[in-house]
Enzyme design. Sequence first.
Site, short mmCIF file in Angstrom:
data_model
loop_
_atom_site.label_atom_id
_atom_site.label_comp_id
_atom_site.label_asym_id
_atom_site.label_seq_id
_atom_site.Cartn_x
_atom_site.Cartn_y
_atom_site.Cartn_z
CE LYS A 94 -4.03 1.96 0.41
NZ LYS A 94 -3.71 2.61 -0.88
CE LYS A 118 4.00 7.73 5.64
NZ LYS A 118 3.79 8.74 4.60
CE LYS A 130 4.46 7.68 -2.27
NZ LYS A 130 3.65 8.21 -1.17
CG ASP A 170 3.06 11.19 -3.00
OD1 ASP A 170 2.99 11.01 -1.78
OD2 ASP A 170 4.00 11.83 -3.52
P1 NDP Z 1 0.22 17.87 -4.34
O1 NDP Z 1 0.72 17.53 -5.69
O2 NDP Z 1 -1.23 18.02 -4.10
O3 NDP Z 1 0.92 19.21 -3.82
C1 NDP Z 1 2.30 19.31 -3.73
C2 NDP Z 1 2.67 20.72 -3.29
O4 NDP Z 1 4.07 20.74 -3.02
C3 NDP Z 1 2.43 21.76 -4.36
O5 NDP Z 1 2.14 22.99 -3.77
C4 NDP Z 1 3.77 21.81 -5.09
O6 NDP Z 1 4.04 23.04 -5.73
C5 NDP Z 1 4.74 21.60 -3.95
N1 NDP Z 1 5.95 20.93 -4.46
C6 NDP Z 1 6.03 19.71 -5.05
N2 NDP Z 1 7.28 19.43 -5.42
C7 NDP Z 1 8.01 20.48 -5.07
C8 NDP Z 1 9.38 20.79 -5.18
N3 NDP Z 1 10.26 19.93 -5.76
N4 NDP Z 1 9.78 21.98 -4.68
C9 NDP Z 1 8.90 22.82 -4.08
N5 NDP Z 1 7.59 22.58 -3.95
C10 NDP Z 1 7.15 21.45 -4.44
O7 NDP Z 1 0.84 16.75 -3.37
P2 NDP Z 1 0.38 16.34 -1.91
O8 NDP Z 1 -0.13 17.51 -1.19
O9 NDP Z 1 -0.45 15.12 -2.04
O10 NDP Z 1 1.77 15.85 -1.27
C11 NDP Z 1 2.61 16.75 -0.53
C12 NDP Z 1 3.56 15.93 0.34
O11 NDP Z 1 2.79 15.12 1.26
C13 NDP Z 1 4.46 14.95 -0.38
O12 NDP Z 1 5.69 14.85 0.32
C14 NDP Z 1 3.73 13.63 -0.26
O13 NDP Z 1 4.59 12.52 -0.38
C15 NDP Z 1 3.19 13.76 1.15
N6 NDP Z 1 2.06 12.91 1.49
C16 NDP Z 1 0.90 12.96 0.76
C17 NDP Z 1 -0.17 12.17 1.12
C18 NDP Z 1 -1.50 12.30 0.44
O14 NDP Z 1 -2.46 11.70 0.96
N7 NDP Z 1 -1.63 13.05 -0.64
C19 NDP Z 1 -0.07 11.18 2.21
C20 NDP Z 1 1.17 11.26 2.96
C21 NDP Z 1 2.19 12.08 2.57
P3 NDP Z 1 4.05 23.11 -7.34
O15 NDP Z 1 2.61 23.08 -7.74
O16 NDP Z 1 4.75 24.37 -7.64
O17 NDP Z 1 4.81 21.88 -7.81
#
Ligand code: NDP
Length: 449
Positions: A94, A118, A130, A170
């Site tokens: 998962k 986790k 993943k 993600d």
């Molecule tokens: P989204 O794609 O919805 O949002 C990602 C955000 O982070 C955007 O604002 C994006 O900006 C920014 N971002 C991404 N890559 C970069 C980078 N290289 N440098 C700077 N900013 C960046 O993703 P999520 O919100 O789903 O995920 C965010 C984090 O949370 C990740 O680390 C993910 O692994 C983690 N996570 C997510 C879960 C989920 O349920 N979605 C569960 C557990 C963890 P921009 O649009 O400019 O790229």
Amino acid sequence: MKKRLDEKLELVFQDVISRNPGEGEFHQAVREVLESLGPVLVKYPEFRQHKILERICEPERQIIFRVPWQDDQGEVRINRGFRVQFNSALGPYKGGLRFHPSVYLGTIKFLGFEQIFKNALTGMPIGGAKGGSDFDPKHKSENEIMRFCQSFMTEMHRHLGEYTDVPAGDIGVGTREIGFMFGQYKRLTNRYESGVLTGKGLDWGGARVRREATGYGAVFFLNEMLKSRGTSVEGKTCLVSGSGNVAIYTMEKLQQLGGKTVACSDSNGVIFDRKGLDLNLIKQIKEVERVRISEYAVRQKRAKYFPNGKIWEIPCDVALPCATQNELTGKDAKTLVKNGCIAVAEGANMPTTSEGVHYFLDAKIAFAPGKAANAGGVATSALEMQQNASRDAWDFAYTETKLADIMKQIHRRCHDTAEEFGTPGNYVNGANIAGFLKVAKAMAALGLV
Ligand code: NDP
């Protein structure tokens, strides 16, 4: 400063480096766990005999595949797809799928490795995995995204199944992408197998609160951590990096609990609104119009936009990194603590560098590592699987109460384990040890597989 590993753990670590060259984030994630495990191996010497550490660092299966698709001009494009099925001792694999141009095998391995512990911490029967691709969804039309998702699933479907491997979203993968992939899976297999993907839409097998779960869960964990120190989220000034799924619902729960978020960001810059960010406007910009966060300052005149700005330089009580890995450095950690920050909860996966983590721990501020604080997302995915299996659909309030309970339990597990192993208040040790013990015991019980 890195913590020294004892001789045997150092050998395991060196072996990981030489077997996985050039995968810095994976090395970092492994090292962070190994740094916590010295006392565990003293208490459980049988884990050495079973070579649990060596086995847990080696994925059970790694799949790399070509993803060909056609853009709107008819041009053929090629991306690379990945699925790393890391560990299935506790249940089917998962873990989410990430679509971002920076993705390579090392990214997916670090995320898959984190996911093992986790998922164990949630107390639910799920293994760790993943996947993703170096596909960049930015500036792509909806049709291009659909064609890419269909091609990705055409290869990946043979490796999935509700009892085998269950991906979710993600970075770059939300309900829209999960929909395109689920549609293709259904077409290829001729099965309406709801439990094969989570993060689905509410009309076709999705669970209430899944969209909100990671962000809400991070704030529930933060609040528990603050309560154990005699305070709470109420009245706190907060910084939340990112403006994607996790960031938005982190801000929403902070607001509901009386916190005030004054800044968020994307990869181009930072928005600062001293009076507190207007969440409805952020949702309109990011979820409905899907444009850049700079648009916020165009529509809300009192806000400021800092292109390439550093969010961690803004004074706050609480910081929640919710964008991506290694976005908060040792220098940022120092700045935050100097400016009065008392707690950090990681919504993203490994957003703080090793130097930053050690700085926070040495400064004795409340620090919640991602594998504990952001586990609400995967826990609610497991609730989605549960509802799919029983053809049930729970309401929002019931599901949110379940999520809040799960986060409380995760907090308690991390808190008590840290104390049991002689480092009270150290949630990094608490999370690593509690997650590891659960998986290690299951691996030992299942024999040499
Ligand atoms: P989204 O794609 O919805 O949002 C990602 C955000 O982070 C955007 O604002 C994006 O900006 C920014 N971002 C991404 N890559 C970069 C980078 N290289 N440098 C700077 N900013 C960046 O993703 P999520 O919100 O789903 O995920 C965010 C984090 O949370 C990740 O680390 C993910 O692994 C983690 N996570 C997510 C879960 C989920 O349920 N979605 C569960 C557990 C963890 P921009 O649009 O400019 O790229």
